[in-house]
Design an enzyme around this catalytic site. Structure first.
Site, PDB file in Angstrom:
ATOM      1  N   ARG A   1       5.961   9.448   2.483  1.00 21.49           N
ATOM      2  CA  ARG A   1       5.035   9.371   2.074  1.00 21.49           C
ATOM      3  C   ARG A   1       3.952   9.872   3.517  1.00 21.49           C
ATOM      4  NH1 ARG A   1       1.723   5.827  -1.135  1.00 21.49           N
ATOM      5  NH2 ARG A   1       0.607   7.108  -1.395  1.00 21.49           N
TER       6      ARG A   1
ATOM      7  N   ALA B   1       0.118  -1.237   0.180  1.00 21.92           N
ATOM      8  CA  ALA B   1       0.014  -0.016  -0.003  1.00 21.92           C
ATOM      9  C   ALA B   1       0.556   1.573  -0.104  1.00 21.92           C
ATOM     10  CB  ALA B   1      -0.987  -0.106   1.328  1.00 21.92           C
ATOM     11  N   TYR B   2       1.969   1.024   0.685  1.00 22.48           N
ATOM     12  CA  TYR B   2       3.028   2.822   0.876  1.00 22.48           C
ATOM     13  C   TYR B   2       3.451   2.942  -0.398  1.00 22.48           C
ATOM     14  CZ  TYR B   2       6.112   5.455   1.856  1.00 22.48           C
ATOM     15  OH  TYR B   2       7.292   6.765   2.218  1.00 22.48           O
ATOM     16  N   HIS B   3       3.365   1.732  -1.680  1.00 19.39           N
ATOM     17  CA  HIS B   3       4.355   2.064  -2.873  1.00 19.39           C
ATOM     18  C   HIS B   3       3.150   1.903  -3.646  1.00 19.39           C
ATOM     19  CE1 HIS B   3       8.608   1.453  -1.172  1.00 19.39           C
ATOM     20  NE2 HIS B   3       8.344   0.211  -0.509  1.00 19.39           N
TER      21      HIS B   3
END
Length: 249
Positions: free
Chosen positions: A186, A153-155
């Protein structure tokens, strides 16, 4: 080193990382036979705790303290099993002593912070916060301790940034909290879990200015200045808040 405990002398040179605590005697529980010959990993020790200790606490904030105290007592028992006979036998040279001392020191340092992360992993899963990644590789090869809900999800640039959380873990944070500020670009608001027993109002203001939220077990809140306490987040509060984000994705 365990927060809130006094240690005299230059123990930082020989036994840094998990300082001696006179109030926590080694346990005397049954240990697996294999541990007599091979020192178990932190994960093995923590996974074994429910086999020999009865945990009475029911909240994440109380359990993290109770489990870590029990782990420390068991660790000391295993350490004495492996090291005490060498100490009692004595040493033929300073170099031999230093070799043993450095081995003990390195083991303590390598496991102190890592064990806290493992405890948190277990508690997250126990209390329903199952979506997370550990040591996710972010910008510049940084590796924050926890990313929620996942490294994937972060990337994913399409995943909303307001649904992301980062949790850094430091046993003590007084002099090292700035290290976490650029571990996940982020994520603007950073959470830091610590067992630090208090920081000054000035230092707390510095943290909040940098958008760092301290996550501290509720029993330790009383160790903080009165004007700071209501701004701390408990471990249970962090779990509920982060778990709630997942429901709204």
């Amino acid at each position: 080193m365990i927060p809130g405990k006094w240690l005299l002398g230059r123990g930082d040179r020989l036994f840094a990382g998990f300082a001696y605590r006179p109030d926590a005697e080694p346990s005397s529980v049954r240990v697996p036979l294999g541990w007599v010959d091979v020192f178990p990993s932190g994960e093995e020790i923590i996974a074994y705790l429910p086999e020999v200790f009865r945990f009475l606490k029911t909240t994440p904030d109380d359990l993290i303290i109770e489990r870590r105290d029990s782990e420390y007592k068991l660790f000391r028992q295993i350490e004495e099993l492996h090291i005490l006979h060498q100490v009692r036998k004595g040493f033929d040279s300073v170099d031999e002593f230093m070799q043993v001392a450095n081995s003990v020191s390195n083991r303590r340092k390598s496991r102190s912070g890592k064990s806290l992360e493992i405890h948190l992993e277990h508690l997250f899963q126990q209390f329903g916060l199952e979506a997370f990644s550990t040591q996710c590789k972010t910008e510049g090869n940084k590796r924050p301790d926890f990313i929620f809900p996942s490294c994937t999800a972060y990337h994913d640039q399409g995943f909303p940034e307001e649904k992301l959380r980062m949790l850094a873990v430091k046993t003590t944070c007084k002099d090292r909290w700035r290290q976490i500020l650029n571990e996940a670009n982020r994520i603007e608001n950073i959470h830091l879990f610590t067992l630090q027993e208090g920081v000054s109002p000035q230092q707390f203001t510095e943290m909040t200015t940098e958008k760092v939220t301290l996550v501290v077990p509720e029993p330790l809140h009383k160790k903080y200045p009165p004007e700071v306490r209501d701004k701390l987040l408990s471990l249970n509060g962090f779990i509920e808040e982060t778990r709630g984000l997942g429901r709204n994705i």
